[in-house]
Scaffold this motif. Structure first.
Motif, mmCIF file in Angstrom:
data_model
loop_
_atom_site.group_PDB
_atom_site.id
_atom_site.type_symbol
_atom_site.label_atom_id
_atom_site.label_comp_id
_atom_site.label_asym_id
_atom_site.label_seq_id
_atom_site.Cartn_x
_atom_site.Cartn_y
_atom_site.Cartn_z
ATOM 1 N N ARG A 160 0.863 -1.180 0.000
ATOM 2 C CA ARG A 160 0.000 0.000 0.000
ATOM 3 C C ARG A 160 0.902 1.233 0.000
ATOM 4 N NH1 ARG A 160 1.284 -3.571 2.924
ATOM 5 N NH2 ARG A 160 -0.745 -4.359 3.574
ATOM 6 N N HIS A 161 0.334 2.386 -0.356
ATOM 7 C CA HIS A 161 1.078 3.641 -0.390
ATOM 8 C C HIS A 161 0.717 4.469 0.839
ATOM 9 C CE1 HIS A 161 2.594 3.552 -4.651
ATOM 10 N NE2 HIS A 161 1.747 2.532 -4.645
ATOM 11 N N ILE A 162 1.705 5.191 1.374
ATOM 12 C CA ILE A 162 1.528 5.976 2.595
ATOM 13 C C ILE A 162 1.935 7.422 2.320
ATOM 14 C CG2 ILE A 162 2.185 6.237 5.015
ATOM 15 C CD1 ILE A 162 0.636 3.647 4.448
ATOM 16 N N ALA A 163 1.041 8.353 2.655
ATOM 17 C CA ALA A 163 1.313 9.775 2.437
ATOM 18 C C ALA A 163 2.500 10.228 3.284
ATOM 19 C CB ALA A 163 0.083 10.603 2.773
ATOM 20 N N ALA A 164 3.289 11.137 2.719
ATOM 21 C CA ALA A 164 4.452 11.668 3.415
ATOM 22 C C ALA A 164 4.024 12.650 4.498
ATOM 23 C CB ALA A 164 5.374 12.366 2.420
ATOM 24 N N GLU A 165 4.917 12.910 5.425
ATOM 25 C CA GLU A 165 4.664 13.922 6.440
ATOM 26 C C GLU A 165 4.407 15.259 5.746
ATOM 27 O OE1 GLU A 165 3.945 14.960 10.280
ATOM 28 O OE2 GLU A 165 4.630 12.971 9.628
ATOM 29 N N GLY A 166 3.315 15.921 6.102
ATOM 30 C CA GLY A 166 2.965 17.189 5.463
ATOM 31 C C GLY A 166 2.221 17.053 4.150
ATOM 32 N N GLU A 167 1.958 15.813 3.736
ATOM 33 C CA GLU A 167 1.181 15.567 2.512
ATOM 34 C C GLU A 167 -0.255 15.257 2.935
ATOM 35 O OE1 GLU A 167 2.055 13.286 -1.672
ATOM 36 O OE2 GLU A 167 2.349 12.113 0.157
ATOM 37 N N PHE A 168 -1.172 16.155 2.584
ATOM 38 C CA PHE A 168 -2.549 16.083 3.068
ATOM 39 C C PHE A 168 -3.472 15.437 2.029
ATOM 40 C CE2 PHE A 168 -1.677 20.325 5.447
ATOM 41 C CZ PHE A 168 -0.824 19.661 6.320
ATOM 42 N N THR A 169 -4.684 15.115 2.463
ATOM 43 C CA THR A 169 -5.695 14.584 1.552
ATOM 44 C C THR A 169 -5.934 15.533 0.387
ATOM 45 O OG1 THR A 169 -6.794 13.286 3.285
ATOM 46 C CG2 THR A 169 -8.120 13.899 1.374
ATOM 47 N N SER A 170 -5.973 16.834 0.650
ATOM 48 C CA SER A 170 -6.201 17.805 -0.433
ATOM 49 C C SER A 170 -5.081 17.779 -1.456
ATOM 50 C CB SER A 170 -6.350 19.220 0.135
ATOM 51 O OG SER A 170 -5.161 19.637 0.785
ATOM 52 N N HIS A 171 -3.850 17.555 -1.008
ATOM 53 C CA HIS A 171 -2.720 17.496 -1.945
ATOM 54 C C HIS A 171 -2.877 16.308 -2.894
ATOM 55 C CE1 HIS A 171 -0.336 19.573 1.511
ATOM 56 N NE2 HIS A 171 -0.981 20.455 0.771
ATOM 57 N N LEU A 172 -3.249 15.160 -2.331
ATOM 58 C CA LEU A 172 -3.479 13.975 -3.164
ATOM 59 C C LEU A 172 -4.607 14.235 -4.152
ATOM 60 C CD1 LEU A 172 -1.757 12.808 -0.813
ATOM 61 C CD2 LEU A 172 -3.253 10.795 -0.837
ATOM 62 N N ALA A 173 -5.680 14.867 -3.656
ATOM 63 C CA ALA A 173 -6.850 15.141 -4.496
ATOM 64 C C ALA A 173 -6.510 16.090 -5.638
ATOM 65 C CB ALA A 173 -7.970 15.721 -3.645
ATOM 66 N N ILE A 174 -5.705 17.101 -5.364
ATOM 67 C CA ILE A 174 -5.323 18.068 -6.408
ATOM 68 C C ILE A 174 -4.507 17.380 -7.501
ATOM 69 C CG2 ILE A 174 -3.902 20.112 -6.878
ATOM 70 C CD1 ILE A 174 -4.803 21.116 -4.057
ATOM 71 N N HIS A 175 -3.576 16.520 -7.094
ATOM 72 C CA HIS A 175 -2.793 15.770 -8.088
ATOM 73 C C HIS A 175 -3.710 14.929 -8.982
ATOM 74 C CE1 HIS A 175 1.285 16.747 -6.940
ATOM 75 N NE2 HIS A 175 1.079 16.385 -5.686
ATOM 76 N N ALA A 176 -4.649 14.210 -8.360
ATOM 77 C CA ALA A 176 -5.565 13.356 -9.120
ATOM 78 C C ALA A 176 -6.462 14.186 -10.025
ATOM 79 C CB ALA A 176 -6.409 12.513 -8.166
ATOM 80 N N ALA A 177 -6.930 15.331 -9.517
ATOM 81 C CA ALA A 177 -7.790 16.208 -10.311
ATOM 82 C C ALA A 177 -7.051 16.745 -11.532
ATOM 83 C CB ALA A 177 -8.288 17.367 -9.451
ATOM 84 N N ASN A 178 -5.823 17.166 -11.340
ATOM 85 C CA ASN A 178 -5.035 17.669 -12.474
ATOM 86 C C ASN A 178 -4.816 16.584 -13.525
ATOM 87 O OD1 ASN A 178 -4.499 20.466 -12.048
ATOM 88 N ND2 ASN A 178 -3.077 19.944 -10.403
ATOM 89 N N ALA A 179 -4.592 15.350 -13.063
ATOM 90 C CA ALA A 179 -4.423 14.234 -13.993
ATOM 91 C C ALA A 179 -5.711 13.976 -14.774
ATOM 92 C CB ALA A 179 -3.993 12.977 -13.242
ATOM 93 N N ALA A 180 -6.852 14.058 -14.092
ATOM 94 C CA ALA A 180 -8.140 13.839 -14.758
ATOM 95 C C ALA A 180 -8.436 14.952 -15.767
ATOM 96 C CB ALA A 180 -9.261 13.757 -13.720
ATOM 97 N N LEU A 181 -8.136 16.189 -15.395
ATOM 98 C CA LEU A 181 -8.347 17.317 -16.311
ATOM 99 C C LEU A 181 -7.467 17.180 -17.543
ATOM 100 C CD1 LEU A 181 -8.481 20.166 -13.650
ATOM 101 C CD2 LEU A 181 -10.382 19.458 -15.113
ATOM 102 N N ALA A 182 -6.212 16.767 -17.347
ATOM 103 C CA ALA A 182 -5.303 16.574 -18.477
ATOM 104 C C ALA A 182 -5.797 15.456 -19.383
ATOM 105 C CB ALA A 182 -3.896 16.268 -17.962
ATOM 106 N N HIS A 183 -6.276 14.373 -18.788
ATOM 107 C CA HIS A 183 -6.793 13.257 -19.578
ATOM 108 C C HIS A 183 -8.030 13.672 -20.371
ATOM 109 C CE1 HIS A 183 -8.978 9.256 -19.955
ATOM 110 N NE2 HIS A 183 -7.858 9.079 -20.632
ATOM 111 N N ALA A 184 -8.858 14.515 -19.763
ATOM 112 C CA ALA A 184 -10.066 14.994 -20.444
ATOM 113 C C ALA A 184 -9.744 16.063 -21.494
ATOM 114 C CB ALA A 184 -11.051 15.557 -19.423
ATOM 115 N N GLY A 185 -8.580 16.690 -21.349
ATOM 116 C CA GLY A 185 -8.183 17.743 -22.289
ATOM 117 C C GLY A 185 -8.977 19.017 -22.115
#
Length: 325
Positions: free
Chosen positions: A45-70
């Motif tokens: 499993r993957h473990i978030a780094a110290e100082g890496e929040f749920t919102s940070h993970l969500a923003i990364h995923a959102a940017n990836a989805a937006l890029a995929h959608a173009g």
């Protein structure tokens, strides 16, 4: 007669860099790789780094989805974040995501249905889009469950991981048949009588603490298969489809034995099941969009495929969604 459908334009995901293997866990608690794999199918499993929040993970995923959608983030007017591990008690993690994406219009809010959260969020966004209230939505499942685990409890700490996944939805007019692209049907359930079987023993109102995850594993397993199949049968009946019509089954990635039993009971062929639990563990609300992202990226899920989603989580909550990609 035409219908407005919520069509998936793109999907994306994000996993923290830190990988925690079963073998490493076995040096911390009384367990083994063989024991974990045999009972759950999980290998890491993957473990978030110290100082890496749920919102940070969500923003990364959102940017990836937006890029995929173009598409540009500014075209998004609704953000729904499914999470049980928000950055703060308030404000919602979704507004941190909204701000992180540079969006200053529309609406953003969190939704809490534990492991069923993504399906509940998908259904919520779908209803808003079909009503005409919004045009484009980001639906995100994001979790840092490592922050609420008791790392001395081998019955729970071996199960969960961190991650995020997202999809972009757009309201589109479709012919109004089962062959439409988009979300065809969603079915949601909950039953609070079972809350003590899977819960966190803390909260701002009750203990003024965050608390730790507690679970009666056998009880959860006992209820899971029946509850999952219930809402899937409802999806088949509502859409006039059956197991043979399903191209891909993307279940909540909690336990391989539950997934296998559910697919068997529903007569869904094993080769149609998308499995990522071995690599991700149980990432709660993030697990379905993470699995979707994997199956889209490797070319399995293609435009026109009928995809069945299902999840069950604490509460108990459970739900299904039938989506034509």
């Amino acid at each position: 007669m035409t219908a407005i459908r919520s069509v998936v334009l793109g999907c994306g995901s994000y996993l923290p860099q830190r990988v925690l293997t079963n073998s490493e866990l076995a040096t911390k608690v009384d367990t083994s790789d063989e024991w974990i794999v045999q009972r759950t199918g999980i290998r890491q499993r993957h473990i978030a780094a110290e100082g890496e929040f749920t919102s940070h993970l969500a923003i990364h995923a959102a940017n990836a989805a937006l890029a995929h959608a173009g598409i540009d983030a500014q075209s998004i007017d609704l953000i729904v974040v499914a999470t049980s591990t928000p950055d703060h008690t308030f404000p919602a993690t979704a507004v941190a995501v909204q701000n992180g994406l540079g969006i200053h219009h529309g609406a953003a809010f969190d939704l809490q249905a534990v492991c069923s959260g993504f399906v509940f969020a998908l259904a919520t966004a779908d209803n808003f889009l079909r009503s005409g209230a919004f045009k484009r939505a980001l639906v995100i499942g994001a979790e840092t469950f490592s922050r609420i685990l008791d790392w001395t409890d081998r019955s729970t700490c071996v199960l969960f991981g961190d991650g995020a996944g997202a999809v972009v939805l757009e309201a589109q007019e479709q012919p109004g048949t089962p062959l439409d692209r988009g979300i065809l049907t969603t079915h949601l359930r909950s039953d609070g009588r079972h809350q003590s079987k899977l819960y966190v023993d803390g909260g701002p109102s009750s203990t003024r603490t965050v608390g730790h995850l507690r679970m009666e594993g056998r009880e959860v397993f006992k209820h899971a298969v029946g509850m999952i199949t219930d809402v899937i049968v409802d999806a088949f009946n509502a859409s006039g489809t059956n197991a043979n019509d399903i191209k891909w089954f993307v279940p909540h990635q909690a336990n391989k034995r539950i997934i296998d039993a559910s697919a068997h009971k529903l007569h869904i062929a094993p080769e149609k099941v998308v499995l990522t639990v071995d690599r991700h563990g149980n990432t709660s609300a993030a697990s379905i969009p993470l699995a979707l992202s994997v199956a889209v990226a490797d070319g399995r899920i293609k435009s026109g495929d009928l995809v069945l989603l299902e999840a069950m989580g604490g509460g108990f909550t459970w739900g299904s969604a039938l989506v034509r990609w």
